[in-house]
Design a protein around this motif. Structure first.
Motif: not given
Length: 363
Positions: A114-127, A130-136, A165-171
């Motif tokens: 449950f918590w793994g899927c919730v975390l993945a959904a919160l990251i994957t769907f907005p990305l 195009g709702w949120f982006t990571f830019t240098s 944590l930001m870049f490895h949330g899906l991991d």
């Protein structure tokens, strides 16, 4: 009903497409490499809206839906029990304590999924949308900015803990899902009760899909860090296919219970607030109308629980029993009065009926 369901699916899909276009600032922040994922989410929105509309059209689900939302929007219920809804959301949706009564191992595995899927959904769907982006912020890093709908939310260093944590949330999500899904897959291979009633497409495919998504996602990270991108393109396609398949599968398979589960919170709130009222006498008259005609109606206790017509043990709240009887009448099940008996008395009455009407014929 099918026409209404189709219209609901189309409407939700169009709204999601508009949200993607507007949320990505007219597609300026939309990553074209994620287009297959975005298309899959549109199909997901259509499928969920379609099947949910069909489900709610059934008599039982319609009554549950109506009573649940009625309890949710009731100002009187909020005054009597302002913390009831948050507690039930945490209990039935978040920590799912009802699973712990069956098995602590099943509860722990379900929590991991449950918590793994919730975390993945919160990251994957907005990305994906195009709702949120990571830019240098410096051109070459390691400073990055996270922006939501074009607005800067925070800046972080990719080399510190926050950046990791930001870049490895899906991991992290994959590490949570793999042991949970593997436990249920192992259980379905070993448990005789599970083997007897399971279906491959309904029970095993969802678990296999979760494991494939998680493993391929981790392999993408492994390839980029340790193999200098070796095999990355193949793994990316395999990962994309597994995710797209799972998203399209959700409305029409076992995963649909994710969408149905909030309805259980509404029904529990309905039962809880009915019990808290402590004044169900008027409702009880409607509930036990059939019982009164028989001369032995069940009684309602001070806390709103209806007693069994035979032994007097509490069954459930009077409004809940009335709701159940109404559903049985809608389905033309001509034994709605049995809802006023406890499970033990139902078994006793069935046994008595067998001895009287069936066993008698063998003498």
């Amino acid at each position: 009903m099918r026409r209404r369901a189709t219209l609901a699916g189309v409407a939700v899909s169009v709204l999601l497409i508009l949200a993607i276009v507007l949320g990505s600032r007219l597609l300026r922040d939309f990553d074209s490499a994620l287009l297959p994922y975005a298309v899959a989410t549109v199909f997901l929105a259509f499928g969920v809206a379609y099947r949910y509309t069909v489900w709610v059209s059934a008599p039982g689900a319609r009554r549950l839906f109506k009573q649940g939302w009625g309890a949710f929007f009731s100002a009187g219920n909020f005054r009597r029990a302002p913390t009831a809804l948050p507690r039930m959301i945490a209990t039935y949706l978040g920590f799912q304590k009802f699973l712990g009564a069956r098995s602590h191992a099943r509860w722990a595995a379900h929590q991991l999924i449950f918590w793994g899927c919730v975390l993945a959904a919160l990251i994957t769907f907005p990305l994906t949308w195009g709702w949120f982006t990571f830019t240098s912020s410096t051109g070459s890093g390691p400073g990055y900015e996270m922006r939501i709908w074009g607005f800067k939310i925070l800046g972080f260093d990719a080399l510190n803990v926050v950046g990791w944590l930001m870049f490895h949330g899906l991991d992290i999500a994959a590490v949570l899902v793999i042991p949970g899904a593997s436990y249920f897959l192992w259980r379905r291979m070993k448990d005789r009760g599970a083997i007897t009633g399971q279906r491959f497409a309904y029970d095993l495919v969802p678990l296999i899909a979760l494991i494939v998504i998680s493993v391929t996602g981790l392999l993408l990270t492994f390839s980029s860090i340790f193999l200098h991108g070796g095999g990355y393109e193949f793994l990316a396609i395999l990962h994309m296919v597994s995710v797209v398949f799972t998203l399209i599968y959700i409305p029409f398979g076992k995963f649909f219970h994710i969408v149905q589960r909030p309805a259980a919170v509404g029904m529990q709130l309905f039962k809880y607030t009915a019990r808290r009222k402590g004044e169900p006498a008027a409702t009880a008259g409607a509930v036990t109308g059939a019982a009164a005609a028989a001369g032995a109606p069940g009684e309602v206790s001070a806390d709103g629980l209806l007693g069994c017509r035979r032994c007097g043990r509490p069954i459930d709240t009077a409004p809940y029993v009335e709701n159940l009887q109404g559903t049985m009448r809608d389905l033309k099940l001509d034994f709605d009065e049995w809802a006023e008996y406890c499970p033990r008395c139902k078994r006793v009455l069935r046994g008595t009926a067998y001895l009287t009407h069936v066993k008698k014929g063998f003498k």
